[in-house]
Structure formats: C-alpha cells, structure tokens
Write a protein that holds these residues in place. Structure first.
Motif, PDB file in Angstrom:
ATOM      1  N   PRO A  13       0.798  -1.223   0.000  1.00 31.19           N
ATOM      2  CA  PRO A  13       0.000   0.000   0.000  1.00 31.19           C
ATOM      3  C   PRO A  13       0.831   1.275   0.000  1.00 31.19           C
ATOM      4  N   LEU A  16       0.441   6.815   3.585  1.00 29.60           N
ATOM      5  CA  LEU A  16      -0.641   7.782   3.721  1.00 29.60           C
ATOM      6  C   LEU A  16      -0.269   9.129   3.108  1.00 29.60           C
ATOM      7  N   LEU A  19      -0.655   8.986  -0.630  1.00 33.94           N
ATOM      8  CA  LEU A  19      -2.063   9.001  -1.029  1.00 33.94           C
ATOM      9  C   LEU A  19      -2.638  10.409  -0.946  1.00 33.94           C
ATOM     10  N   VAL A  32      -9.951   9.619   3.199  1.00 34.57           N
ATOM     11  CA  VAL A  32      -9.224   8.413   3.570  1.00 34.57           C
ATOM     12  C   VAL A  32     -10.206   7.514   4.313  1.00 34.57           C
ATOM     13  N   PHE A  36      -7.025   3.257   8.146  1.00 33.78           N
ATOM     14  CA  PHE A  36      -6.339   4.541   8.280  1.00 33.78           C
ATOM     15  C   PHE A  36      -7.294   5.641   8.745  1.00 33.78           C
ATOM     16  N   GLU A  39      -7.413   5.311  12.396  1.00 35.73           N
ATOM     17  CA  GLU A  39      -6.146   5.800  12.946  1.00 35.73           C
ATOM     18  C   GLU A  39      -6.131   7.328  12.988  1.00 35.73           C
ATOM     19  N   HIS A  49      -1.242  -1.987   8.571  1.00 31.23           N
ATOM     20  CA  HIS A  49      -2.281  -1.908   7.548  1.00 31.23           C
ATOM     21  C   HIS A  49      -1.814  -2.650   6.301  1.00 31.23           C
ATOM     22  N   ASP A  51      -3.539  -2.627   3.423  1.00 32.39           N
ATOM     23  CA  ASP A  51      -3.916  -1.876   2.235  1.00 32.39           C
ATOM     24  C   ASP A  51      -4.257  -0.457   2.659  1.00 32.39           C
ATOM     25  N   ILE A  52      -4.619   0.373   1.697  1.00 36.35           N
ATOM     26  CA  ILE A  52      -5.023   1.739   2.005  1.00 36.35           C
ATOM     27  C   ILE A  52      -6.187   2.103   1.100  1.00 36.35           C
ATOM     28  N   ASP A  53      -7.216   2.695   1.700  1.00 35.99           N
ATOM     29  CA  ASP A  53      -8.468   2.975   0.997  1.00 35.99           C
ATOM     30  C   ASP A  53      -8.729   4.471   0.911  1.00 35.99           C
ATOM     31  N   ARG A 109      -1.446  -0.699  -5.002  1.00 36.64           N
ATOM     32  CA  ARG A 109      -1.015   0.408  -4.133  1.00 36.64           C
ATOM     33  C   ARG A 109      -2.175   1.157  -3.475  1.00 36.64           C
ATOM     34  N   VAL A 110      -3.311   1.248  -4.170  1.00 41.98           N
ATOM     35  CA  VAL A 110      -4.434   2.047  -3.678  1.00 41.98           C
ATOM     36  C   VAL A 110      -5.737   1.306  -3.967  1.00 41.98           C
TER      37      VAL A 110
END
Length: 203
Positions: A13, A16, A19, A32, A36, A39, A49, A51-53, A109-110
């Motif tokens: 990912p 942050l 992103l 976000v 995250f 967080e 984490h 992944d990242i959304d 990545r995203v």
C-alpha cells in the motif's frame, strides 16, 4: 507494515502521505477510509495496515482515473473477481471496489471505494435508509487530511467484524462523541439488528 498476498497479486500500500499528495488537488470530495480513517480519528498509529483505501462518491468516480493517470485500474465486478476498468467507463451500482497499481508487474497500491449519494445526502450502499448529509460524512485531521468519520467507518466494519475491526472498534470507542455513538447504534440496529457493539456504545 503487513503485506497482503491477494489472489490477484500482492499489496504494497502507498504510504498515507503519498495518497494524500495524489488526491489533495481535487475539487471533488474524497476521504481516507478503512483502518487509516480510524487511525486518523484516534490521532496516532496503533496497528499495521495491509492496504489503504480512499472513498469517493460514485458520481465523482472518474476523478480516480485522473488522479491515477497511467495506472492500471481493476474493478471488482462481480465481487470475488477483478476486471479492467476502462478509461471513461462509469461503473454501475453494485461495483464499489477498485484496485489500482502503477503497472502490471507492480503490487497493488491504492484501493478506491465508491459510495452512493442523492443530492446533498450520503446513502449507505448497505441500506438506503441509512443516510446523512455529505457535509457530515467526514472529518479532518490536524494536518487537514480528510477522513471518513469513525462512526460511518465502524458501521461498515460492523457487518462481519474481523480481529482488526474489533481492534479498531476498541481503540476508537473512547474518542467517539455521544452523537457519533447514537448514530452508530441507530445505523447498526437498522441494518444488522442486534449486535454486540451496541451495548458497549451505550455505556
């Protein structure tokens, strides 16, 4: 950081900050989301984490292709499989999950999530009776990073909580306002019925 070996390739990912740099120039609303978001609501890191959304309203979905120009975009259509998301294609209702990577040999990545809206209201894709003003859907960190409000994120996580969702709930519960607690109780009850989180939210 946790590395996910997904059926369709591994995840690495984007950080942050990366992103946020990608999406910060948009005029469209974005937030976000996922772990995250929890967080950011708590104000400090507390778990890894995988992944990242980032959340967009469905009506703004094509900005993801602009932000991630030159990347590969794959839509979860139907759930459980991926297919290329064609440039300029408007994804229909029911398709709300997009995996993105710079190239075919790169890790994912995203993850872009799409949510519904009607006018100035957000409408839950899980239950159209659960809705709220778009202006209250998110919050902002001290650095100005927009993130999905924790009560909304927990509402999604409440469907089938995994260990990481339980950890998110435990960690963010003390910072929820009375208003956020009540909204979450009402939303969970409306969509899922009796739920173990409700009693804790009411104490």
């Amino acid at each position: 950081m946790t590395r996910i070996q997904a059926p369709f390739g591994r995840w690495d990912p984007a950080p942050l900050k990366e992103l946020v740099a990608m999406f910060s120039g948009l005029e469209s609303r974005w937030w976000v989301a996922g772990g995250f978001a929890i967080e950011l609501a708590v104000g400090h890191p507390f778990r890894n984490h995988g992944d990242i959304d980032v959340l967009l309203l469905r009506r703004d979905q094509l900005v993801a292709q602009q932000v991630l120009a030159g990347w590969q975009w794959w839509a979860a259509d139907p759930p459980g499989s991926l297919r290329p998301w064609v440039s300029g294609e408007v994804l229909p209702l029911g398709v709300h999950d997009i995996w993105c990577r710079p190239g075919p040999d790169d890790p994912w990545r995203v993850q872009v999530m799409l949510d519904e809206s009607r006018g100035q209201e957000w409408v839950s894709r899980r239950d159209p009776q659960v809705r709220r003003p778009i202006s209250t859907l998110g919050m902002a960190s001290g650095e100005g990073v927009p993130f999905l409000a924790p009560d909304v994120q927990l509402y999604y996580k409440a469907k089938a909580p995994r260990p990481k969702d339980e950890e998110d709930f435990d960690t963010v519960l003390p910072v929820l306002t009375d208003q956020q607690r009540q909204w979450l109780v009402d939303a969970i009850t409306q969509t899922y019925g009796p739920h173990p989180w409700i009693k804790r939210l009411q104490t």
